[in-house]
Motif scaffolding. Structure first.
Motif, mmCIF file in Angstrom:
data_model
loop_
_atom_site.group_PDB
_atom_site.id
_atom_site.type_symbol
_atom_site.label_atom_id
_atom_site.label_comp_id
_atom_site.label_asym_id
_atom_site.label_seq_id
_atom_site.Cartn_x
_atom_site.Cartn_y
_atom_site.Cartn_z
ATOM 1 N N VAL A 109 0.839 -1.203 0.000
ATOM 2 C CA VAL A 109 0.000 0.000 0.000
ATOM 3 C C VAL A 109 0.872 1.251 0.000
ATOM 4 O O VAL A 109 0.608 2.221 -0.721
ATOM 5 C CB VAL A 109 -0.936 0.003 1.225
ATOM 6 N N ARG A 110 1.936 1.227 0.763
ATOM 7 C CA ARG A 110 2.843 2.379 0.865
ATOM 8 C C ARG A 110 3.456 2.737 -0.485
ATOM 9 O O ARG A 110 3.441 3.901 -0.903
ATOM 10 C CB ARG A 110 3.945 2.055 1.877
ATOM 11 N N PHE A 111 3.975 1.737 -1.190
ATOM 12 C CA PHE A 111 4.622 2.001 -2.466
ATOM 13 C C PHE A 111 3.611 2.334 -3.560
ATOM 14 O O PHE A 111 3.911 3.092 -4.479
ATOM 15 C CB PHE A 111 5.488 0.811 -2.867
ATOM 16 N N TYR A 112 2.409 1.770 -3.428
ATOM 17 C CA TYR A 112 1.353 2.135 -4.377
ATOM 18 C C TYR A 112 1.004 3.616 -4.233
ATOM 19 O O TYR A 112 0.905 4.351 -5.224
ATOM 20 C CB TYR A 112 0.115 1.276 -4.159
ATOM 21 N N LEU A 113 0.806 4.057 -2.986
ATOM 22 C CA LEU A 113 0.472 5.462 -2.751
ATOM 23 C C LEU A 113 1.612 6.374 -3.171
ATOM 24 O O LEU A 113 1.387 7.471 -3.681
ATOM 25 C CB LEU A 113 0.149 5.672 -1.265
ATOM 26 N N ARG A 114 2.837 5.919 -2.964
ATOM 27 C CA ARG A 114 3.986 6.720 -3.378
ATOM 28 C C ARG A 114 4.006 6.866 -4.897
ATOM 29 O O ARG A 114 4.316 7.938 -5.429
ATOM 30 C CB ARG A 114 5.283 6.079 -2.892
ATOM 31 N N ALA A 115 3.675 5.786 -5.609
ATOM 32 C CA ALA A 115 3.677 5.831 -7.073
ATOM 33 C C ALA A 115 2.548 6.708 -7.599
ATOM 34 O O ALA A 115 2.710 7.416 -8.597
ATOM 35 C CB ALA A 115 3.549 4.416 -7.633
ATOM 36 N N VAL A 116 1.395 6.674 -6.913
ATOM 37 C CA VAL A 116 0.225 7.411 -7.390
ATOM 38 C C VAL A 116 0.254 8.870 -6.959
ATOM 39 O O VAL A 116 -0.045 9.775 -7.748
ATOM 40 C CB VAL A 116 -1.070 6.735 -6.880
#
Length: 227
Positions: A204-211
């Protein structure tokens, strides 16, 4: 404004450390199987259970009954969650009143920031999540509503919690059935579950960082106490 700030962030004293470490033990399950009165130091023990009675068919049932379906049974199930939620939220407010959450933030932020990108104030809810799904969720809700967690941090923390939620209580209750046939040490599957909880949070952390960009709001709240 000063009064509200003072209420939100009480001074850290020796009582704060007692409250924090006491809550840590309380939610950890250390005394769940203790003999005698030591059991009162465990959340699940004090949370207790509903009484039962014998049905016409000779089976036992709680006030929820048995064989229910649909929305009505779902409503009754929701009622069974309320005592644990209310109890856990009450405990977290007591700990907060003594400044225990500030101690958690001070001690655990250096660990949880690199591992998950969340503040150390999540520590007690994280420990509670090892025993109970609902109490940890309620504690997280309180932290978010009081401004201790940003929306991003709450999402990451939920990603951690939902992966293998309440692993200790579930593993040592339902998992007992397969202990006799395990070909690995009993603690190894539990360790795998805990590792994947961190993996779930970081997905979730890296997804939010990417988005949304690189940890936009990570610096929104800084640990208090300590110059």
């Amino acid at each position: 404004m000063d009064t509200m700030s003072e209420k939100r962030e009480p001074a850290v004293t020796w009582k704060s450390y007692v409250a924090f470490f006491g809550a840590l033990i309380f939610f950890s399950g250390v005394f769940a199987e203790a003999a005698g009165w030591w059991k009162v130091f465990d959340f699940s023990v004090l949370n207790g259970s509903f009484g039962t009675w014998e049905t016409v068919a000779g089976k036992t049932a709680s006030f929820r009954g048995s064989g229910g379906t649909g929305a009505r049974d779902g409503f009754m199930f929701a009622l069974t969650l309320l005592p644990a939620l209310i109890f856990a939220i009450a405990i977290i407010h007591v700990v907060e009143g003594y400044g225990g959450l500030r101690v958690a933030e001070r001690f655990l932020s250096p660990l949880l920031r690199p591992l998950l990108g969340i503040p150390g104030i999540c520590g007690l809810a994280m420990i509670a999540n090892l025993q109970t799904t609902d109490a940890a969720a309620g504690m997280t809700k309180v932290l978010y509503e009081e401004g201790e967690l940003t929306d991003r941090e709450r999402s990451i923390f939920c990603g951690y919690q939902i992966s293998g939620s309440a692993p200790l209580s579930n593993y040592f209750s339902s998992g007992v059935a397969v202990f006799s046939v395990l070909l690995v040490p009993i603690g190894l599957p539990l360790l795998v579950i805990l590792v994947f909880k961190f993996i779930g949070g970081n997905i979730v952390r890296f997804y939010l960082r990417a988005v949304e960009g690189k940890d936009q709001d990570q610096g929104a709240k800084m640990p208090t106490g300590g110059a």
